[in-house]
Write an enzyme that holds these catalytic residues in place. Sequence first.
Site, PDB file in Angstrom:
ATOM      1  N   GLU A  71       0.729  -1.266  -0.500  1.00 24.99           N
ATOM      2  CA  GLU A  71       0.098   0.089  -0.317  1.00 24.99           C
ATOM      3  C   GLU A  71       0.801   1.403   0.187  1.00 24.99           C
ATOM      4  O   GLU A  71       0.216   2.233   0.298  1.00 24.99           O
ATOM      5  CB  GLU A  71      -0.610  -0.078   1.254  1.00 24.99           C
ATOM      6  CG  GLU A  71      -1.575  -1.245   1.058  1.00 24.99           C
ATOM      7  CD  GLU A  71      -3.089  -0.935   0.653  1.00 24.99           C
ATOM      8  OE1 GLU A  71      -3.047  -0.563  -0.522  1.00 24.99           O
ATOM      9  OE2 GLU A  71      -3.848  -2.094   0.699  1.00 24.99           O
ATOM     10  N   HIS A  90      -2.980   3.477   7.512  1.00 30.30           N
ATOM     11  CA  HIS A  90      -3.906   2.642   6.980  1.00 30.30           C
ATOM     12  C   HIS A  90      -4.248   0.942   7.521  1.00 30.30           C
ATOM     13  O   HIS A  90      -3.137   0.875   7.776  1.00 30.30           O
ATOM     14  CB  HIS A  90      -3.270   1.983   5.669  1.00 30.30           C
ATOM     15  CG  HIS A  90      -4.135   1.984   4.451  1.00 30.30           C
ATOM     16  ND1 HIS A  90      -5.627   1.300   5.016  1.00 30.30           N
ATOM     17  CD2 HIS A  90      -4.307   0.075   3.926  1.00 30.30           C
ATOM     18  CE1 HIS A  90      -6.041   0.205   3.923  1.00 30.30           C
ATOM     19  NE2 HIS A  90      -4.851  -0.409   3.797  1.00 30.30           N
ATOM     20  N   HIS A  92      -7.603  -1.545   8.301  1.00 29.02           N
ATOM     21  CA  HIS A  92      -7.956  -2.376   8.175  1.00 29.02           C
ATOM     22  C   HIS A  92      -9.451  -2.743   9.748  1.00 29.02           C
ATOM     23  O   HIS A  92     -10.209  -3.822   9.410  1.00 29.02           O
ATOM     24  CB  HIS A  92      -8.552  -3.553   7.774  1.00 29.02           C
ATOM     25  CG  HIS A  92      -7.620  -3.900   6.791  1.00 29.02           C
ATOM     26  ND1 HIS A  92      -7.168  -5.429   6.245  1.00 29.02           N
ATOM     27  CD2 HIS A  92      -6.868  -3.127   5.240  1.00 29.02           C
ATOM     28  CE1 HIS A  92      -6.119  -4.416   4.464  1.00 29.02           C
ATOM     29  NE2 HIS A  92      -6.466  -3.665   5.089  1.00 29.02           N
ATOM     30  N   TYR A 117     -16.088  16.013  17.036  1.00 28.43           N
ATOM     31  CA  TYR A 117     -14.128  15.396  16.848  1.00 28.43           C
ATOM     32  C   TYR A 117     -13.614  15.187  15.872  1.00 28.43           C
ATOM     33  O   TYR A 117     -12.766  14.663  14.541  1.00 28.43           O
ATOM     34  CB  TYR A 117     -14.023  14.441  17.935  1.00 28.43           C
ATOM     35  CG  TYR A 117     -13.804  15.583  19.269  1.00 28.43           C
ATOM     36  CD1 TYR A 117     -12.873  16.060  20.174  1.00 28.43           C
ATOM     37  CD2 TYR A 117     -15.143  15.635  20.230  1.00 28.43           C
ATOM     38  CE1 TYR A 117     -12.760  16.688  21.053  1.00 28.43           C
ATOM     39  CE2 TYR A 117     -14.902  16.470  21.368  1.00 28.43           C
ATOM     40  CZ  TYR A 117     -13.745  16.450  21.712  1.00 28.43           C
ATOM     41  OH  TYR A 117     -13.425  17.592  23.070  1.00 28.43           O
TER      42      TYR A 117
END
Length: 224
Positions: A71, A90, A92, A117
Site C-alpha cells: 500500500e 492505513h 482495516h 471530533y
Amino acid sequence: MTAARRELARAAAHLASLGLSPGSSGNISVREGDRILITPTGADLAALDPDALSVLRLDGTHADGPRPSKEFPLHLAFYRRESATGAVVHLHSRHAAAVSCRPAWSDRSAVPPLTPYFVMRVGQTPLLPYAHPGDPAQAAELERLPFPCRAALLQNHGPVVAGTGLRAATEAAVEIEEVSALLLLLGAHPTRLLTTAEAAALAAKYGSYWTEETVRDEELSPAR
C-alpha cells in the site's frame, strides 16, 4: 535506532492494542527528512521491529530495509499532496471498513459531520472507488483529488489517514473508526448532524478541512 523508528513502533502497537489492526493488516509510515519509514509487507503492527522497517524515497524508490507494504503508493500520495504531512496510517478497522462498503454521504465525504471530533481531527473524507489493494492507480486518484483532505475511505477496504505527525495520524485513525461505529449504530434513526456553519467553524479553528461544497444546508438538518 532513531526516534522516528521507535515512535512508529509505539504507534503501531497502540493501534493494534485497540483492535484496529487484525492479523497482519494495516500499515504505517512516518517521514524522516527526505525519506519515508514504512512497515514492511505482511508486518504485524503489534510486534514491529523498529530496526527492520522499509525505507523509501519520495519518488517510491526502495532505499533500504525489507520489502515495503504494497500500500506504499497511498502513503506517498498523501506526502506529495501536502508538504506538512508527517505520517500516514492505513487500517482495516472494522467499522470504518463497513462504512466503506456503503454509498458515500456526499461527493467530498463518505462520512457526514456527525460529531465535532470527526470534523476537528479528520475532516472531509472522500470515498475512493474500489481498486485491488496496492493498485497505484488508486493512489494516483487520491493524489489528484481537486479538494483538500487528510483522510479517505477506500471502497470495500478501509480508511487511510494522514497527519502532521504520528500522534495526529493515529488520533485521526481512531476517530474515523469511532464516528463510523456511531454512524452504523444510528442506522436509519433520525439524526442531527452538524450544520454547515458549525462544521466550517470547527475546521477553521482546528486546521482541518470541511469545505463549503462538501454538503448542502438541507442535507445537514434532519431531526434537530
